[in-house]
Design a protein around this motif. Structure first.
Motif, mmCIF file in Angstrom:
data_model
loop_
_atom_site.group_PDB
_atom_site.id
_atom_site.type_symbol
_atom_site.label_atom_id
_atom_site.label_comp_id
_atom_site.label_asym_id
_atom_site.label_seq_id
_atom_site.Cartn_x
_atom_site.Cartn_y
_atom_site.Cartn_z
ATOM 1 N N ARG A 157 70.249 43.288 38.747
ATOM 2 C CA ARG A 157 69.796 42.889 40.082
ATOM 3 C C ARG A 157 70.037 41.401 40.332
ATOM 4 O O ARG A 157 70.385 40.989 41.448
ATOM 5 C CB ARG A 157 68.320 43.248 40.249
ATOM 6 N N GLN A 160 73.713 41.022 41.103
ATOM 7 C CA GLN A 160 74.039 41.531 42.437
ATOM 8 C C GLN A 160 73.647 40.553 43.539
ATOM 9 O O GLN A 160 74.217 40.595 44.631
ATOM 10 C CB GLN A 160 73.356 42.880 42.657
ATOM 11 N N ASP A 184 70.619 54.704 37.919
ATOM 12 C CA ASP A 184 70.089 54.850 39.270
ATOM 13 C C ASP A 184 70.453 53.643 40.138
ATOM 14 O O ASP A 184 70.855 53.794 41.303
ATOM 15 C CB ASP A 184 68.568 55.018 39.228
ATOM 16 N N ALA A 185 70.330 52.454 39.556
ATOM 17 C CA ALA A 185 70.623 51.239 40.321
ATOM 18 C C ALA A 185 72.107 51.138 40.638
ATOM 19 O O ALA A 185 72.490 50.714 41.742
ATOM 20 C CB ALA A 185 70.161 50.009 39.540
ATOM 21 N N THR A 187 74.231 53.638 40.953
ATOM 22 C CA THR A 187 74.521 54.654 41.967
ATOM 23 C C THR A 187 74.109 54.169 43.350
ATOM 24 O O THR A 187 74.862 54.291 44.325
ATOM 25 C CB THR A 187 73.783 55.966 41.631
ATOM 26 N N GLU A 188 72.915 53.587 43.433
ATOM 27 C CA GLU A 188 72.405 53.098 44.712
ATOM 28 C C GLU A 188 73.287 51.990 45.278
ATOM 29 O O GLU A 188 73.495 51.898 46.497
ATOM 30 C CB GLU A 188 70.978 52.591 44.540
ATOM 31 N N ALA A 189 73.829 51.153 44.372
ATOM 32 C CA ALA A 189 74.630 50.007 44.814
ATOM 33 C C ALA A 189 76.097 50.358 45.044
ATOM 34 O O ALA A 189 76.866 49.508 45.499
ATOM 35 C CB ALA A 189 74.529 48.892 43.767
ATOM 36 N N SER A 243 75.525 61.931 38.392
ATOM 37 C CA SER A 243 75.748 61.047 39.532
ATOM 38 C C SER A 243 77.239 60.963 39.804
ATOM 39 O O SER A 243 78.043 60.965 38.868
ATOM 40 C CB SER A 243 75.203 59.642 39.236
#
Length: 280
Positions: A157, A160, A184-185, A187-189, A243
């Motif tokens: 994070r 990013q 998860d992070a 994939t979200e980004a 994912s």
């Protein structure tokens, strides 16, 4: 960054303990050419593999690189021998700049397709300083996409907030899911998540929530039998189902295994099968 679903991890094409040249250099060159011919479009290496010998082997085998092929390498680790205890993380700005430029020279390219910071553990520079260095290298055209390897969710994070992160690589497979938050992070980004050792069924010294190999096999082997597939293929198919961001990089010294791994992309698990493996 977009690539087909399964790549190739080249780390095993080194000497014992990932130290020195791969003993069968001619065989290594032949294997890498077969890997590219089989349709693999991402080969993963690092300057610390050998050190340096893995990058040089890839260049000798594949340069000039086919248009479909991307090479990912890493910088930020040093080692003085084959033992794990000889590995250390360095992140000083000048060291990272030198590492990236020397990797580009060894690979025979002006710009590295994907360059990872190999570790967030360095003590000679802050994590933020290291990410800024990679951002500068990208602006200068030394590297294309920026990746992170062996970092925490908090570090991802942080990175990013400084620069676009195209890929994150971490240890993740059917037996070891402790990096799920990173997946998860990513994939979200919209970043690619690259599991290493993706077909391992056991992880020595892993956290207590890691499924043991016997428990994994009791669930995975019947599923493999139903599909006429191997356990490794099911493990890869499960990863791909986690994912759309997942891009495993299984490593092998056998072209037959390379083709077997690639075939896993066509293996579709039922929802019940996927749930059974996820419940381990």
């Amino acid at each position: 960054m977009t690539t087909p679903r399964i790549g190739y991890g080249a780390m095993r094409l080194t000497g014992p303990g990932h130290w020195g040249d791969y003993p069968d250099r001619e065989g290594g060159v032949k294997l890498l050419r077969q890997v590219a011919d089989a349709g693999v479009t991402l080969i993963d290496t690092a300057d610390v593999y050998g050190p340096h010998t893995n990058e040089l082997l890839i260049r000798d085998a594949l340069h000039p690189y086919p248009e479909h092929l991307r090479i990912a390498t890493k910088g930020g680790f040093v080692r003085s021998g084959p033992e794990i205890s000889t590995i250390a993380a360095l992140g000083h700005r000048q060291y990272l700049r030198q590492s990236a430029k020397l990797s580009a020279r060894r690979l025979g390219v002006e710009r590295i397709d994907l360059y990872y910071l190999h570790s967030g553990w360095a003590r000679d520079a802050s994590f933020e300083e290291q990410v800024v260095t990679l951002a500068e290298l990208r602006e200068e055209g030394v590297i294309g996409d920026i990746g992170l390897s062996n970092v925490t969710l908090e570090q991802l994070r942080t990175a990013q907030s400084i620069v676009d992160v195209a890929a994150v690589t971490a240890h993740y497979n059917v037996a070891d899911r402790h990096e799920q938050p990173l997946l998860d992070a990513a994939t979200e980004a919209g970043a690619v998540f690259v599991p290493w050792q993706p077909v391992s069924l056991s992880v020595p010294g892993a956290p207590t929530d890691t499924a043991g190999p016997d428990a994994v096999r009791r669930v995975v082997e019947p599923i493999a039998a139903r599909h006429g597939a191997t356990v490794s293929q099911v493990a890869l198919a499960w990863l791909l189902g986690r994912s759309p961001a997942v891009l495993p990089i299984p490593g092998t010294t056998s072209i037959a295994h390379v083709r077997e791994n690639l075939a896993a992309a066509d293996l579709v698990l039922s929802p019940d099968e996927h749930t059974a493996i996820t419940g381990l």
